[in-house]
Design a protein around this motif. Structure first.
Motif, PDB file in Angstrom:
ATOM      1  N   LYS A   1       0.828  -1.208   0.000  1.00  0.00           N
ATOM      2  CA  LYS A   1       0.000   0.000   0.000  1.00  0.00           C
ATOM      3  C   LYS A   1       0.859   1.254   0.000  1.00  0.00           C
ATOM      4  CE  LYS A   1      -4.009  -1.919   2.413  1.00  0.00           C
ATOM      5  NZ  LYS A   1      -4.799  -1.872   3.667  1.00  0.00           N
ATOM      6  N   THR A   2       1.938   1.225   0.767  1.00  0.00           N
ATOM      7  CA  THR A   2       2.848   2.376   0.807  1.00  0.00           C
ATOM      8  C   THR A   2       3.490   2.607  -0.562  1.00  0.00           C
ATOM      9  OG1 THR A   2       3.329   1.916   3.128  1.00  0.00           O
ATOM     10  CG2 THR A   2       4.874   3.331   1.970  1.00  0.00           C
ATOM     11  N   ALA A   3       3.906   1.541  -1.229  1.00  0.00           N
ATOM     12  CA  ALA A   3       4.497   1.668  -2.555  1.00  0.00           C
ATOM     13  C   ALA A   3       3.455   2.180  -3.557  1.00  0.00           C
ATOM     14  CB  ALA A   3       5.072   0.337  -3.018  1.00  0.00           C
ATOM     15  N   PHE A   4       2.206   1.724  -3.417  1.00  0.00           N
ATOM     16  CA  PHE A   4       1.149   2.204  -4.299  1.00  0.00           C
ATOM     17  C   PHE A   4       0.881   3.692  -4.087  1.00  0.00           C
ATOM     18  CE2 PHE A   4      -3.378   2.871  -5.286  1.00  0.00           C
ATOM     19  CZ  PHE A   4      -3.343   2.552  -6.636  1.00  0.00           C
ATOM     20  N   ARG A   5       0.888   4.131  -2.810  1.00  0.00           N
ATOM     21  CA  ARG A   5       0.717   5.565  -2.528  1.00  0.00           C
ATOM     22  C   ARG A   5       1.863   6.374  -3.132  1.00  0.00           C
ATOM     23  NH1 ARG A   5       0.268   4.297   2.924  1.00  0.00           N
ATOM     24  NH2 ARG A   5      -1.724   3.290   3.198  1.00  0.00           N
ATOM     25  N   SER A   6       3.066   5.838  -3.040  1.00  0.00           N
ATOM     26  CA  SER A   6       4.219   6.531  -3.624  1.00  0.00           C
ATOM     27  C   SER A   6       4.079   6.644  -5.135  1.00  0.00           C
ATOM     28  CB  SER A   6       5.507   5.798  -3.270  1.00  0.00           C
ATOM     29  OG  SER A   6       5.720   5.779  -1.887  1.00  0.00           O
ATOM     30  N   ALA A   7       3.573   5.598  -5.756  1.00  0.00           N
ATOM     31  CA  ALA A   7       3.345   5.642  -7.200  1.00  0.00           C
ATOM     32  C   ALA A   7       2.298   6.690  -7.551  1.00  0.00           C
ATOM     33  CB  ALA A   7       2.907   4.275  -7.710  1.00  0.00           C
ATOM     34  N   CYS A   8       1.248   6.773  -6.751  1.00  0.00           N
ATOM     35  CA  CYS A   8       0.214   7.786  -6.999  1.00  0.00           C
ATOM     36  C   CYS A   8       0.788   9.190  -6.871  1.00  0.00           C
ATOM     37  CB  CYS A   8      -0.955   7.593  -6.042  1.00  0.00           C
ATOM     38  SG  CYS A   8      -1.935   6.128  -6.387  1.00  0.00           S
ATOM     39  N   TRP A   9       1.622   9.429  -5.850  1.00  0.00           N
ATOM     40  CA  TRP A   9       2.253  10.738  -5.680  1.00  0.00           C
ATOM     41  C   TRP A   9       3.170  11.047  -6.866  1.00  0.00           C
ATOM     42  CZ3 TRP A   9       0.419  14.399  -2.927  1.00  0.00           C
ATOM     43  CH2 TRP A   9      -0.239  14.142  -1.740  1.00  0.00           C
ATOM     44  N   GLY A  10       3.868  10.049  -7.360  1.00  0.00           N
ATOM     45  CA  GLY A  10       4.745  10.266  -8.507  1.00  0.00           C
ATOM     46  C   GLY A  10       3.977  10.635  -9.763  1.00  0.00           C
ATOM     47  N   TYR A  11       2.890   9.918 -10.029  1.00  0.00           N
ATOM     48  CA  TYR A  11       2.068  10.259 -11.193  1.00  0.00           C
ATOM     49  C   TYR A  11       1.419  11.631 -11.024  1.00  0.00           C
ATOM     50  CZ  TYR A  11       2.567   5.567 -13.132  1.00  0.00           C
ATOM     51  OH  TYR A  11       3.062   4.408 -13.663  1.00  0.00           O
ATOM     52  N   LEU A  12       0.988  11.953  -9.818  1.00  0.00           N
ATOM     53  CA  LEU A  12       0.410  13.278  -9.570  1.00  0.00           C
ATOM     54  C   LEU A  12       1.449  14.367  -9.815  1.00  0.00           C
ATOM     55  CD1 LEU A  12      -2.087  14.863  -8.563  1.00  0.00           C
ATOM     56  CD2 LEU A  12      -1.090  14.714  -6.279  1.00  0.00           C
ATOM     57  N   GLY A  13       2.676  14.126  -9.357  1.00  0.00           N
ATOM     58  CA  GLY A  13       3.747  15.097  -9.598  1.00  0.00           C
ATOM     59  C   GLY A  13       4.034  15.264 -11.079  1.00  0.00           C
ATOM     60  N   ALA A  14       4.009  14.171 -11.824  1.00  0.00           N
ATOM     61  CA  ALA A  14       4.233  14.245 -13.264  1.00  0.00           C
ATOM     62  C   ALA A  14       3.114  15.026 -13.950  1.00  0.00           C
ATOM     63  CB  ALA A  14       4.337  12.847 -13.859  1.00  0.00           C
ATOM     64  N   LEU A  15       1.892  14.870 -13.450  1.00  0.00           N
ATOM     65  CA  LEU A  15       0.768  15.608 -14.046  1.00  0.00           C
ATOM     66  C   LEU A  15       0.806  17.090 -13.690  1.00  0.00           C
ATOM     67  CD1 LEU A  15      -2.170  13.092 -13.540  1.00  0.00           C
ATOM     68  CD2 LEU A  15      -1.058  13.718 -15.686  1.00  0.00           C
ATOM     69  N   LEU A  16       1.316  17.423 -12.504  1.00  0.00           N
ATOM     70  CA  LEU A  16       1.344  18.820 -12.071  1.00  0.00           C
ATOM     71  C   LEU A  16       2.596  19.580 -12.516  1.00  0.00           C
ATOM     72  CD1 LEU A  16      -0.124  18.590  -8.466  1.00  0.00           C
ATOM     73  CD2 LEU A  16      -1.237  19.410 -10.547  1.00  0.00           C
ATOM     74  N   THR A  17       3.561  18.894 -13.073  1.00  0.00           N
ATOM     75  CA  THR A  17       4.793  19.557 -13.498  1.00  0.00           C
ATOM     76  C   THR A  17       4.554  20.665 -14.514  1.00  0.00           C
ATOM     77  OG1 THR A  17       6.086  17.583 -13.018  1.00  0.00           O
ATOM     78  CG2 THR A  17       7.064  19.171 -14.519  1.00  0.00           C
ATOM     79  N   PRO A  18       3.702  20.490 -15.538  1.00  0.00           N
ATOM     80  CA  PRO A  18       3.476  21.612 -16.462  1.00  0.00           C
ATOM     81  C   PRO A  18       2.922  22.855 -15.764  1.00  0.00           C
ATOM     82  CG  PRO A  18       2.650  19.589 -17.422  1.00  0.00           C
ATOM     83  CD  PRO A  18       3.024  19.278 -16.011  1.00  0.00           C
ATOM     84  N   LEU A  19       2.060  22.659 -14.764  1.00  0.00           N
ATOM     85  CA  LEU A  19       1.531  23.801 -14.024  1.00  0.00           C
ATOM     86  C   LEU A  19       2.644  24.532 -13.277  1.00  0.00           C
ATOM     87  CD1 LEU A  19      -0.950  25.410 -13.017  1.00  0.00           C
ATOM     88  CD2 LEU A  19      -1.045  23.789 -11.111  1.00  0.00           C
ATOM     89  N   VAL A  20       3.522  23.777 -12.642  1.00  0.00           N
ATOM     90  CA  VAL A  20       4.633  24.382 -11.902  1.00  0.00           C
ATOM     91  C   VAL A  20       5.547  25.147 -12.847  1.00  0.00           C
ATOM     92  CG1 VAL A  20       6.672  23.853 -10.500  1.00  0.00           C
ATOM     93  CG2 VAL A  20       4.518  22.673 -10.058  1.00  0.00           C
ATOM     94  N   ILE A  21       5.811  24.595 -14.018  1.00  0.00           N
ATOM     95  CA  ILE A  21       6.682  25.265 -14.988  1.00  0.00           C
ATOM     96  C   ILE A  21       6.016  26.536 -15.514  1.00  0.00           C
ATOM     97  CG2 ILE A  21       7.795  25.019 -17.241  1.00  0.00           C
ATOM     98  CD1 ILE A  21       9.207  23.541 -14.964  1.00  0.00           C
ATOM     99  N   GLU A  22       4.706  26.511 -15.691  1.00  0.00           N
ATOM    100  CA  GLU A  22       4.009  27.730 -16.123  1.00  0.00           C
ATOM    101  C   GLU A  22       4.124  28.832 -15.069  1.00  0.00           C
ATOM    102  OE1 GLU A  22       2.630  28.638 -19.040  1.00  0.00           O
ATOM    103  OE2 GLU A  22       3.428  26.726 -19.777  1.00  0.00           O
ATOM    104  N   VAL A  23       4.037  28.457 -13.798  1.00  0.00           N
ATOM    105  CA  VAL A  23       4.219  29.440 -12.722  1.00  0.00           C
ATOM    106  C   VAL A  23       5.647  29.998 -12.762  1.00  0.00           C
ATOM    107  CG1 VAL A  23       4.303  29.701 -10.207  1.00  0.00           C
ATOM    108  CG2 VAL A  23       2.413  28.469 -11.280  1.00  0.00           C
TER     109      VAL A  23
END
Length: 120
Positions: A91-113
């Protein structure tokens, strides 16, 4: 016997003198190096392109790590055999994977800022 002592006493001086001659020979025969003048300022055209490259790298790294964590979670879950410790680690590894995918999805927003801060 006194002859041997004399040779032993002169040996360090002879060795040092030989080293000095060797260094002098290298210095006298060495050619001076000429450096070419290269005026390359940057390989990219603009700051916007640099930030785009950074975004692509960050997204790729985060997605790859998230995929690794997702694979680890899957393997731990399948090989856990009902062990509560292994299932919790999965479960911990799955949560880490979810955080990683979320970070990958939010990276364009961070770069726009960042582009807004830099003015690109």
């Amino acid at each position: 016997m006194s002859d041997r002592r004399c040779d032993r006493a002169r040996w360090p001086r002879r060795f040092l003198f030989g080293c000095q001659l060797l260094v002098l020979a290298f210095v006298l025969t060495a050619s001076s190096a000429q450096a070419e003048t290269v005026h390359t300022v940057a390989l990219v055209a603009s700051v916007d392109q640099v930030l785009t490259n950074i975004r692509n790298w960050i997204m790729g790294i985060l997605a790859a790590l998230a995929t690794v964590f997702l694979s680890i979670a899957f393997v731990r879950r399948m090989t856990g055999a009902g062990d509560p410790g292994e299932i919790e680690k999965a479960k911990t590894a799955f949560r880490s994977a979810c955080w990683g995918y979320l970070g990958a999805l939010l990276t364009p927003l961070v770069i726009e800022v960042l582009k807004g801060f830099v003015g690109a």
